[in-house]
Scaffold this motif. Structure first.
Motif: not given
Length: 280
Positions: A21-27, A102-109, A146-147
Protein backbone atom coordinates in the motif's frame (compact mmCIF):
# COMPACT_ATOMS: atom_id res chain seq x y z
CA UNK A 1 -11.63 -17.66 -20.81
CA UNK A 2 -12.84 -21.18 -21.59
CA UNK A 3 -10.35 -23.98 -21.20
CA UNK A 4 -7.93 -21.97 -19.04
CA UNK A 5 -8.03 -22.46 -15.25
CA UNK A 6 -8.26 -19.47 -12.96
CA UNK A 7 -6.13 -21.31 -10.42
CA UNK A 8 -3.84 -24.30 -9.93
CA UNK A 9 -4.85 -27.75 -11.09
CA UNK A 10 -4.91 -28.94 -7.47
CA UNK A 11 -7.31 -27.14 -5.09
CA UNK A 12 -4.81 -27.42 -2.21
CA UNK A 13 -2.49 -25.00 -4.01
CA UNK A 14 -3.15 -21.29 -3.46
CA UNK A 15 -1.24 -18.15 -4.35
CA UNK A 16 -1.94 -14.41 -4.31
CA UNK A 17 -0.11 -11.21 -5.28
CA UNK A 18 -0.59 -7.70 -3.90
CA UNK A 19 1.11 -4.32 -4.18
CA UNK A 20 2.34 -2.84 -0.92
CA UNK A 21 0.00 0.00 0.00
CA UNK A 22 1.46 3.32 -1.13
CA UNK A 23 4.93 1.94 -1.92
CA UNK A 24 6.44 1.88 -5.40
CA UNK A 25 8.52 -1.12 -6.38
CA UNK A 26 7.27 -3.41 -3.61
CA UNK A 27 5.24 -6.45 -4.65
CA UNK A 28 3.97 -8.99 -2.12
CA UNK A 29 3.16 -12.68 -2.54
CA UNK A 30 1.78 -15.34 -0.27
CA UNK A 31 1.10 -18.98 -1.11
CA UNK A 32 0.51 -22.47 0.18
CA UNK A 33 1.78 -25.02 -2.33
CA UNK A 34 1.28 -28.77 -1.96
CA UNK A 35 1.62 -30.10 -5.52
CA UNK A 36 2.67 -27.40 -7.97
CA UNK A 37 6.16 -27.36 -9.50
CA UNK A 38 7.20 -23.84 -10.52
CA UNK A 39 9.01 -23.70 -13.85
CA UNK A 40 12.31 -21.75 -14.02
CA UNK A 41 11.46 -18.06 -13.73
CA UNK A 42 12.83 -14.77 -12.48
CA UNK A 43 11.60 -11.61 -10.79
CA UNK A 44 12.69 -8.04 -11.45
CA UNK A 45 13.35 -7.35 -7.79
CA UNK A 46 15.04 -9.05 -4.89
CA UNK A 47 13.06 -12.12 -3.78
CA UNK A 48 12.96 -11.91 0.03
CA UNK A 49 10.73 -14.09 2.13
CA UNK A 50 10.19 -16.66 4.84
CA UNK A 51 8.96 -20.25 4.93
CA UNK A 52 6.17 -20.36 7.52
CA UNK A 53 5.36 -24.09 7.37
CA UNK A 54 6.44 -27.25 5.56
CA UNK A 55 9.51 -27.37 3.35
CA UNK A 56 10.40 -26.09 -0.13
CA UNK A 57 13.11 -27.21 -2.53
CA UNK A 58 14.35 -24.96 -5.29
CA UNK A 59 17.14 -24.71 -7.83
CA UNK A 60 19.07 -21.44 -7.82
CA UNK A 61 22.51 -20.54 -9.16
CA UNK A 62 23.24 -24.12 -10.14
CA UNK A 63 22.43 -25.64 -6.75
CA UNK A 64 19.49 -27.46 -5.17
CA UNK A 65 18.39 -25.78 -1.93
CA UNK A 66 16.08 -26.98 0.85
CA UNK A 67 14.16 -24.43 2.88
CA UNK A 68 12.23 -25.77 5.89
CA UNK A 69 9.89 -23.82 8.14
CA UNK A 70 11.65 -21.00 9.94
CA UNK A 71 13.97 -20.34 7.00
CA UNK A 72 14.56 -16.97 5.35
CA UNK A 73 14.95 -17.04 1.55
CA UNK A 74 16.96 -14.37 -0.29
CA UNK A 75 17.48 -14.09 -4.05
CA UNK A 76 19.09 -11.47 -6.24
CA UNK A 77 17.05 -9.62 -8.90
CA UNK A 78 16.69 -11.35 -12.24
CA UNK A 79 18.06 -14.71 -11.07
CA UNK A 80 16.36 -17.82 -12.45
CA UNK A 81 14.98 -20.27 -9.92
CA UNK A 82 12.42 -23.05 -9.57
CA UNK A 83 10.26 -24.17 -6.64
CA UNK A 84 8.52 -27.29 -5.46
CA UNK A 85 7.29 -29.11 -2.36
CA UNK A 86 9.84 -31.05 -0.30
CA UNK A 87 7.35 -32.46 2.20
CA UNK A 88 3.97 -34.25 1.85
CA UNK A 89 2.12 -31.14 3.03
CA UNK A 90 4.08 -28.80 0.76
CA UNK A 91 5.07 -25.42 2.09
CA UNK A 92 3.47 -22.11 3.11
CA UNK A 93 5.44 -18.92 2.60
CA UNK A 94 5.45 -15.16 2.15
CA UNK A 95 7.64 -13.21 -0.26
CA UNK A 96 8.43 -9.59 -1.00
CA UNK A 97 9.75 -8.65 -4.45
CA UNK A 98 11.69 -5.44 -3.95
CA UNK A 99 12.94 -3.40 -6.91
CA UNK A 100 16.53 -2.20 -6.74
CA UNK A 101 15.30 1.40 -7.04
CA UNK A 102 13.01 0.89 -4.04
CA UNK A 103 15.87 -0.54 -1.98
CA UNK A 104 18.17 2.30 -3.08
CA UNK A 105 15.62 4.85 -1.88
CA UNK A 106 15.62 3.18 1.54
CA UNK A 107 19.41 2.87 1.80
CA UNK A 108 20.27 6.38 0.67
CA UNK A 109 24.00 6.63 -0.05
CA UNK A 110 24.70 3.03 1.02
CA UNK A 111 25.61 0.50 -1.70
CA UNK A 112 22.90 -1.92 -2.80
CA UNK A 113 22.77 -5.24 -1.00
CA UNK A 114 24.03 -8.59 -2.24
CA UNK A 115 22.80 -11.86 -0.76
CA UNK A 116 25.41 -14.58 -1.08
CA UNK A 117 23.28 -17.19 0.70
CA UNK A 118 19.90 -18.13 -0.75
CA UNK A 119 18.78 -19.81 2.48
CA UNK A 120 19.29 -18.57 6.05
CA UNK A 121 18.34 -21.25 8.58
CA UNK A 122 18.72 -21.69 12.32
CA UNK A 123 17.51 -18.22 13.24
CA UNK A 124 13.89 -18.89 14.14
CA UNK A 125 13.37 -15.62 16.02
CA UNK A 126 14.45 -13.57 13.00
CA UNK A 127 12.28 -15.66 10.66
CA UNK A 128 9.22 -15.26 12.89
CA UNK A 129 9.79 -11.52 13.13
CA UNK A 130 10.17 -11.28 9.36
CA UNK A 131 6.93 -13.21 8.81
CA UNK A 132 5.18 -10.72 11.12
CA UNK A 133 6.70 -7.81 9.20
CA UNK A 134 5.56 -9.20 5.83
CA UNK A 135 2.10 -9.85 7.29
CA UNK A 136 1.95 -6.25 8.49
CA UNK A 137 3.09 -5.03 5.08
CA UNK A 138 0.38 -7.09 3.38
CA UNK A 139 -2.36 -5.66 5.62
CA UNK A 140 -1.03 -2.07 5.86
CA UNK A 141 -3.96 0.35 5.54
CA UNK A 142 -1.91 3.37 4.53
CA UNK A 143 1.52 4.38 3.34
CA UNK A 144 2.66 5.23 6.88
CA UNK A 145 1.91 1.69 8.08
CA UNK A 146 3.52 0.25 4.96
CA UNK A 147 6.64 2.37 5.49
CA UNK A 148 6.97 1.13 9.06
CA UNK A 149 6.47 -2.52 8.07
CA UNK A 150 9.00 -2.28 5.22
CA UNK A 151 11.54 -0.70 7.54
CA UNK A 152 11.01 -3.55 10.01
CA UNK A 153 11.61 -6.18 7.32
CA UNK A 154 14.72 -4.44 5.95
CA UNK A 155 16.14 -4.05 9.45
CA UNK A 156 15.86 -7.80 9.93
CA UNK A 157 17.52 -8.49 6.57
CA UNK A 158 20.34 -5.97 6.88
CA UNK A 159 22.71 -8.22 8.89
CA UNK A 160 22.31 -10.96 6.25
CA UNK A 161 23.30 -8.75 3.31
CA UNK A 162 26.74 -7.92 1.97
CA UNK A 163 27.30 -4.19 1.50
CA UNK A 164 28.37 -4.23 -2.13
CA UNK A 165 26.65 -3.80 -5.44
CA UNK A 166 25.58 -7.13 -6.94
CA UNK A 167 28.23 -8.34 -9.39
CA UNK A 168 27.39 -8.30 -13.07
CA UNK A 169 26.17 -11.57 -14.56
CA UNK A 170 29.10 -11.28 -16.94
CA UNK A 171 31.65 -11.00 -14.15
CA UNK A 172 31.84 -14.76 -13.53
CA UNK A 173 34.38 -16.47 -15.81
CA UNK A 174 31.95 -19.35 -16.41
CA UNK A 175 29.24 -16.95 -17.63
CA UNK A 176 31.39 -14.55 -19.64
CA UNK A 177 31.23 -16.56 -22.91
CA UNK A 178 27.44 -16.20 -22.90
CA UNK A 179 27.24 -12.42 -22.43
CA UNK A 180 26.35 -11.82 -26.10
CA UNK A 181 23.77 -14.62 -25.99
CA UNK A 182 22.00 -13.22 -22.94
CA UNK A 183 22.04 -9.70 -24.40
CA UNK A 184 20.56 -10.97 -27.67
CA UNK A 185 17.76 -12.80 -25.86
CA UNK A 186 16.97 -9.68 -23.83
CA UNK A 187 17.01 -7.42 -26.88
CA UNK A 188 14.52 -9.40 -29.00
CA UNK A 189 11.99 -11.34 -26.96
CA UNK A 190 9.80 -12.26 -29.91
CA UNK A 191 12.49 -13.78 -32.11
CA UNK A 192 12.48 -17.55 -32.43
CA UNK A 193 16.19 -18.13 -32.09
CA UNK A 194 17.66 -21.28 -33.61
CA UNK A 195 20.19 -23.12 -31.48
CA UNK A 196 22.96 -22.71 -34.04
CA UNK A 197 22.38 -18.92 -34.11
CA UNK A 198 22.84 -18.62 -30.35
CA UNK A 199 25.81 -20.98 -30.41
CA UNK A 200 27.48 -18.78 -33.01
CA UNK A 201 27.21 -15.79 -30.68
CA UNK A 202 29.22 -17.76 -28.12
CA UNK A 203 31.66 -19.13 -30.74
CA UNK A 204 30.68 -22.69 -29.89
CA UNK A 205 29.17 -25.62 -31.75
CA UNK A 206 25.42 -26.15 -31.05
CA UNK A 207 26.19 -29.37 -29.14
CA UNK A 208 28.82 -27.81 -26.87
CA UNK A 209 26.87 -24.57 -26.49
CA UNK A 210 23.72 -26.31 -25.23
CA UNK A 211 25.66 -28.31 -22.65
CA UNK A 212 27.86 -25.41 -21.53
CA UNK A 213 24.95 -22.96 -21.22
CA UNK A 214 22.95 -25.36 -19.06
CA UNK A 215 26.00 -26.09 -16.90
CA UNK A 216 26.50 -22.35 -16.36
CA UNK A 217 22.88 -21.29 -15.78
CA UNK A 218 21.11 -24.47 -14.73
CA UNK A 219 18.55 -24.14 -17.55
CA UNK A 220 18.54 -24.55 -21.31
CA UNK A 221 18.68 -21.50 -23.63
CA UNK A 222 15.02 -22.14 -24.46
CA UNK A 223 14.01 -22.11 -20.78
CA UNK A 224 15.97 -18.88 -20.29
CA UNK A 225 14.17 -17.26 -23.22
CA UNK A 226 10.76 -18.31 -21.92
CA UNK A 227 11.61 -16.94 -18.46
CA UNK A 228 12.62 -13.60 -19.99
CA UNK A 229 9.35 -13.44 -21.94
CA UNK A 230 7.26 -14.17 -18.88
CA UNK A 231 9.13 -11.63 -16.75
CA UNK A 232 8.38 -8.97 -19.37
CA UNK A 233 4.75 -10.13 -19.53
CA UNK A 234 4.50 -9.68 -15.76
CA UNK A 235 5.86 -6.14 -16.03
CA UNK A 236 3.37 -5.24 -18.77
CA UNK A 237 0.43 -6.77 -16.92
CA UNK A 238 1.33 -4.79 -13.80
CA UNK A 239 1.07 -1.63 -15.92
CA UNK A 240 -2.44 -2.60 -17.03
CA UNK A 241 -1.81 -3.82 -20.59
CA UNK A 242 -4.53 -6.16 -21.97
CA UNK A 243 -3.63 -9.84 -21.68
CA UNK A 244 -4.00 -10.57 -25.40
CA UNK A 245 -1.79 -7.61 -26.25
CA UNK A 246 0.83 -8.76 -23.76
CA UNK A 247 0.87 -12.25 -25.29
CA UNK A 248 1.64 -10.80 -28.71
CA UNK A 249 4.23 -8.37 -27.38
CA UNK A 250 6.32 -11.08 -25.70
CA UNK A 251 6.07 -13.53 -28.59
CA UNK A 252 3.57 -16.04 -27.22
CA UNK A 253 1.38 -17.86 -29.76
CA UNK A 254 -1.83 -16.59 -28.19
CA UNK A 255 -3.47 -15.66 -24.88
CA UNK A 256 -4.00 -19.30 -23.89
CA UNK A 257 -0.30 -20.03 -24.42
CA UNK A 258 0.68 -17.08 -22.24
CA UNK A 259 -1.77 -18.19 -19.55
CA UNK A 260 -0.44 -21.75 -19.38
CA UNK A 261 3.13 -20.53 -19.11
CA UNK A 262 2.28 -17.80 -16.59
CA UNK A 263 0.49 -20.23 -14.26
CA UNK A 264 3.47 -22.58 -14.46
CA UNK A 265 5.91 -19.85 -13.44
CA UNK A 266 3.95 -17.63 -11.04
CA UNK A 267 1.04 -19.75 -9.85
CA UNK A 268 -1.79 -17.48 -11.03
CA UNK A 269 -3.28 -16.66 -14.42
CA UNK A 270 -2.31 -13.34 -16.08
CA UNK A 271 -5.84 -12.01 -15.62
CA UNK A 272 -5.92 -12.91 -11.95
CA UNK A 273 -2.45 -11.49 -11.36
CA UNK A 274 -3.54 -8.23 -12.99
CA UNK A 275 -6.65 -8.05 -10.78
CA UNK A 276 -4.70 -8.83 -7.62
CA UNK A 277 -1.92 -6.37 -8.27
CA UNK A 278 -4.40 -3.59 -9.11
CA UNK A 279 -6.41 -4.27 -5.97
CA UNK A 280 -9.43 -5.46 -7.93
Amino acid sequence: MQGVPEQFDQPQDRAEFRRANGLDGVELYRAHIVHHEFAPHAHDGYGLGVIEAGQERFDYRGRRHLAPAGTIVMMQPGELHTGGPASPLGWRYRMMYLDEAALASQLGAEPLWRFDHAVWAGDTARAVAMARGLHALWHARGSDEADAALCQVLTLLAPLAARAAAPSVNASPSLRPFARVVDALHDDLTREWRLHELAALADLSPFHFQRAFKAAYGVSPHQWRVALRLAEAKRLLARGAPVAEVAATVGMADQAHLTRRFVGMYGVTPARYQRQISGG
